[in-house]
Write a protein that holds these residues in place. Structure first.
Motif, mmCIF file in Angstrom:
data_model
loop_
_atom_site.group_PDB
_atom_site.id
_atom_site.type_symbol
_atom_site.label_atom_id
_atom_site.label_comp_id
_atom_site.label_asym_id
_atom_site.label_seq_id
_atom_site.Cartn_x
_atom_site.Cartn_y
_atom_site.Cartn_z
ATOM 1 N N ASN A 30 0.829 -1.207 0.000
ATOM 2 C CA ASN A 30 0.000 0.000 0.000
ATOM 3 C C ASN A 30 0.858 1.249 0.000
ATOM 4 N N PHE A 33 7.390 4.592 1.695
ATOM 5 C CA PHE A 33 7.767 5.870 2.293
ATOM 6 C C PHE A 33 9.282 5.960 2.418
ATOM 7 N N TYR A 35 11.929 8.302 4.849
ATOM 8 C CA TYR A 35 12.073 9.220 5.966
ATOM 9 C C TYR A 35 13.556 9.544 6.144
ATOM 10 N N PHE A 45 9.330 12.822 7.567
ATOM 11 C CA PHE A 45 8.817 12.349 6.288
ATOM 12 C C PHE A 45 9.501 13.047 5.118
ATOM 13 N N TYR A 48 6.337 9.760 -0.397
ATOM 14 C CA TYR A 48 5.444 8.605 -0.448
ATOM 15 C C TYR A 48 5.171 8.287 -1.906
ATOM 16 N N MET A 91 4.201 -0.067 3.277
ATOM 17 C CA MET A 91 2.952 -0.299 3.995
ATOM 18 C C MET A 91 2.340 -1.580 3.472
ATOM 19 N N ASN A 94 -2.060 -4.880 5.823
ATOM 20 C CA ASN A 94 -2.719 -4.503 7.077
ATOM 21 C C ASN A 94 -2.472 -3.041 7.438
ATOM 22 N N TYR A 95 -1.945 -2.284 6.489
ATOM 23 C CA TYR A 95 -1.633 -0.857 6.691
ATOM 24 C C TYR A 95 -0.607 -0.653 7.793
ATOM 25 N N GLN A 96 0.264 -1.646 7.973
ATOM 26 C CA GLN A 96 1.360 -1.519 8.919
ATOM 27 C C GLN A 96 2.628 -1.182 8.146
ATOM 28 N N LEU A 97 3.418 -0.249 8.676
ATOM 29 C CA LEU A 97 4.677 0.098 8.038
ATOM 30 C C LEU A 97 5.744 -0.916 8.435
ATOM 31 N N TRP A 99 9.733 -1.394 8.235
ATOM 32 C CA TRP A 99 10.852 -0.480 8.073
ATOM 33 C C TRP A 99 12.150 -1.209 7.759
ATOM 34 N N GLY A 100 12.941 -0.623 6.859
ATOM 35 C CA GLY A 100 14.307 -1.063 6.689
ATOM 36 C C GLY A 100 15.165 -0.536 7.834
ATOM 37 N N ARG B 97 -4.743 5.593 9.565
ATOM 38 C CA ARG B 97 -3.746 4.528 9.530
ATOM 39 C C ARG B 97 -3.472 4.052 8.114
ATOM 40 N N GLU B 102 1.351 10.656 6.190
ATOM 41 C CA GLU B 102 2.650 10.565 6.820
ATOM 42 C C GLU B 102 2.499 10.453 8.322
#
Lengths: 109, 114
Positions: A30, A33, A35, A45, A48, A91, A94-97, A99-100, B97, B102
């Motif tokens: 989804n 990003f 950062y 941020f 995206y 994302m 489940n809309y969870q980020l 991260w690397g 969410r 951001e």
């Protein structure tokens, strides 16, 4: 499984251009990003991307290829203040980020 | 208050003690998150909240609990701290969410458990 890969550290020269790559494998997608995180500070941020292609924002650009599971962040006209870690995150379904670990960018004069 | 704040800035804690990390945002964001950041690892989600009154478990929830009594506050509690919980903890918030909203991060809490 879910995985984000980016180089641990990169070095570049002030005024130059640098490309930071990120490859990913996630359960669903989804968006991706980028950062920036200066040492001892919070992430902030940058960009995206959810569709393929290049998004330009001043000196920073971000590219996405969903078919290749690949993104890059391009920084132009590097300044000393760009010395920081750059975090790639996707994302998932489940809309969870996810991260690397981040790429530490060192800028030399 | 401007943005998102966390308290304390840093803390040294004896193992077995209970500790609550505080997080407050004034942006009226619906979603809030707690992450931990450890050297060499990416940010890992502990718990999240989609909106006031709801919470959910992230990637590493064991040993932590959260509550979301109102929109602004999202405290994280360590019921009985262990040394593996030594980390930098970031609270974040976003309008929602999903999608491309951001996440705005607080300044972090550096926690050491001895």
């Amino acid at each position: 499984g879910q995985n984000i890969d980016q180089p641990t550290e990169m070095t570049a020269t002030e005024g130059a251009i640098v490309q930071i790559n990120c490859t990913y494998q996630t359960s669903g997608f989804n968006g991706l990003f980028w950062y920036q995180q200066h040492a001892g500070e919070a992430p902030t941020f940058l960009s995206y991307n959810v569709l393929d292609g290049l998004e330009e924002k001043g000196r920073f650009s971000s590219f996405l290829s969903r078919s290749k599971g690949y993104s890059y962040l391009l920084l132009k006209e590097l300044q000393m203040k760009d010395s920081a870690s750059y975090l790639c995150a996707t994302m998932d379904s489940n809309y969870q980020l996810i991260w690397g670990a981040g790429t530490k960018l060192i800028i030399k004069p | 208050i401007a943005g998102i704040t966390q308290a304390p800035t840093s803390q040294i804690l004896a193992a077995g003690r209970r500790m609550t990390l505080r997080c407050t945002q004034d942006m009226r964001h619906n979603a809030m998150y707690w992450y931990r950041q450890d050297l060499g690892l990416g940010l890992r989600l502990i718990h999240y909240s989609n909106t006031a009154g709801t919470t959910g478990k992230g990637e590493v929830p064991d040993g932590y609990s959260v509550s979301r009594a109102n929109t602004d506050d999202f405290p994280l509690t360590l019921a009985s701290a262990v040394p593996s919980q030594t980390s930098v903890y970031f609270c974040a918030s976003s309008g929602s969410r999903g999608g491309g909203d951001e996440q705005f991060f607080g300044p972090g809490t550096r926690l050491t458990v001895l």
